[in-house]
Design an enzyme around this catalytic site. Structure first.
Site, PDB file in Angstrom:
ATOM      1  CG  ASN A   1      73.329  49.548  38.797  1.00 34.94           C
ATOM      2  OD1 ASN A   1      74.145  49.292  39.674  1.00 34.94           O
ATOM      3  ND2 ASN A   1      72.026  49.543  39.012  1.00 34.94           N
TER       4      ASN A   1
ATOM      5  CB  VAL B   1      75.636  58.574  41.664  1.00 31.91           C
ATOM      6  CG1 VAL B   1      75.218  60.017  41.448  1.00 31.91           C
ATOM      7  CG2 VAL B   1      74.404  57.705  41.890  1.00 31.91           C
TER       8      VAL B   1
ATOM      9  CG  MET C   1      76.668  46.828  41.963  1.00 31.57           C
ATOM     10  SD  MET C   1      77.865  46.311  43.170  1.00 31.57           S
ATOM     11  CE  MET C   1      79.384  46.625  42.311  1.00 31.57           C
ATOM     12  CB  CYS C   2      76.374  52.622  39.718  1.00 28.74           C
ATOM     13  SG  CYS C   2      78.120  52.145  39.792  1.00 28.74           S
ATOM     14  NE  ARG C   3      71.181  52.438  42.413  1.00 29.80           N
ATOM     15  CZ  ARG C   3      70.445  51.327  42.458  1.00 29.80           C
ATOM     16  NH1 ARG C   3      69.183  51.396  42.823  1.00 29.80           N
ATOM     17  NH2 ARG C   3      70.959  50.164  42.135  1.00 29.80           N
TER      18      ARG C   3
END
Length: 277
Positions: free
Chosen positions: A116, A89, A1-3
């Protein structure tokens, strides 16, 4: 998904931290190793928050474009230094907006927040979570603490922004005694209540106040690098330092220089409503 990544320690360059290591947060935007579903790259924007000399002074920079396209990451952010940084991100969930206001970190008072993961059917699920939290707050002695209209305060139409609205009220110093006595119990209460209403939710949360970091692991990866001088939490290690520790799933994490605490996230099968009985 995200970091995402959080740092607390001696002053560092904000931009350098985003670029640090052969597997930096910027590199993780296009070449993540442990996404575990929900996308293959993190190209839907990024953001970074940093604190001034006083921990209560926090600001941020966000851009809805991929981090690798923004020259400020190499030309401007490296000129800024801070003792605490929280960066992210983003890989937007299908159907959610790709815009600046949807990019973490989200801020409130001295706090910065990143999520995330994803909450399935988040509108109905988080409305139910809000209702449980309101019942719990009422039983703890504070009425009208949570109202459905509060979700309209979310900075964007996303699960992450709505989660932050709910968490803010648990972090507020005026939170009733016994409901959420510290940031860790606030995170535990929110995440366990979310999982009660959305068992498939992925809720790796990360918050910082300029002095310490708190996080949850729920489905997605998180690693820690903690020494006597600094503490770092990151979705993936940015280098091969052998001191990195991979943290177990379903954990509540507290990190600051010289200290790393990892506890089970779910100490008991209880929703927010049950937690104050």
């Amino acid at each position: 998904m995200c970091r995402h990544l959080g740092y607390v320690g001696p002053p560092v360059s904000v931009g350098e931290l985003l670029l640090r290591g052969p597997h930096s947060l910027r590199t993780q935007s296009w070449a993540p190793r442990e996404m575990r579903g929900g996308g293959t790259i993190n190209a839907d924007g990024f953001g970074v928050a940093w604190w001034g000399p006083e921990p209560a002074s926090v600001t941020r920079y966000r851009n809805p474009d991929p981090i690798w396209t923004d020259p400020a990451v190499e030309e401007v952010l490296p000129q800024l230094t801070s003792r605490a940084v929280l960066g992210s991100v983003r890989s937007a969930t299908v159907g959610m907006p790709v815009q600046r206001s949807a990019c973490a970190p989200f801020l409130w008072e001295r706090w910065a927040f990143s999520h995330n993961g994803v909450v399935p059917k988040w509108r109905s699920a988080l409305t139910a979570v809000l209702s449980d939290l309101d019942v719990a707050a009422t039983r703890a002695g504070m009425t009208r603490r949570y109202e459905t209209s509060h979700l309209l305060e979310a900075e964007a139409l996303t699960d992450s922004a709505a989660l932050w609205v709910l968490l803010q009220r648990l972090l507020d110093p005026d939170t009733p005694s016994g409901l959420a006595e510290n940031p860790g119990t606030a995170l535990r209460l929110l995440v366990t209540t979310v999982l009660h209403h959305a068992p498939g939710a992925r809720v790796n949360l990360l918050i910082g106040d300029g002095t310490a970091l708190w996080a949850t692991t729920c489905y997605h990866s998180l690693s820690a690098l903690v020494t006597d001088e600094f503490a770092i939490l990151c979705s993936e290690p940015y280098d091969d330092d052998p001191r990195w520790q991979s943290l177990p799933d379903r954990s509540l994490v507290h990190a600051e220089p010289g200290r790393l605490s990892v506890e089970p996230l779910e100490l008991a099968e209880a929703t927010a409503t049950e937690s104050v009985l």
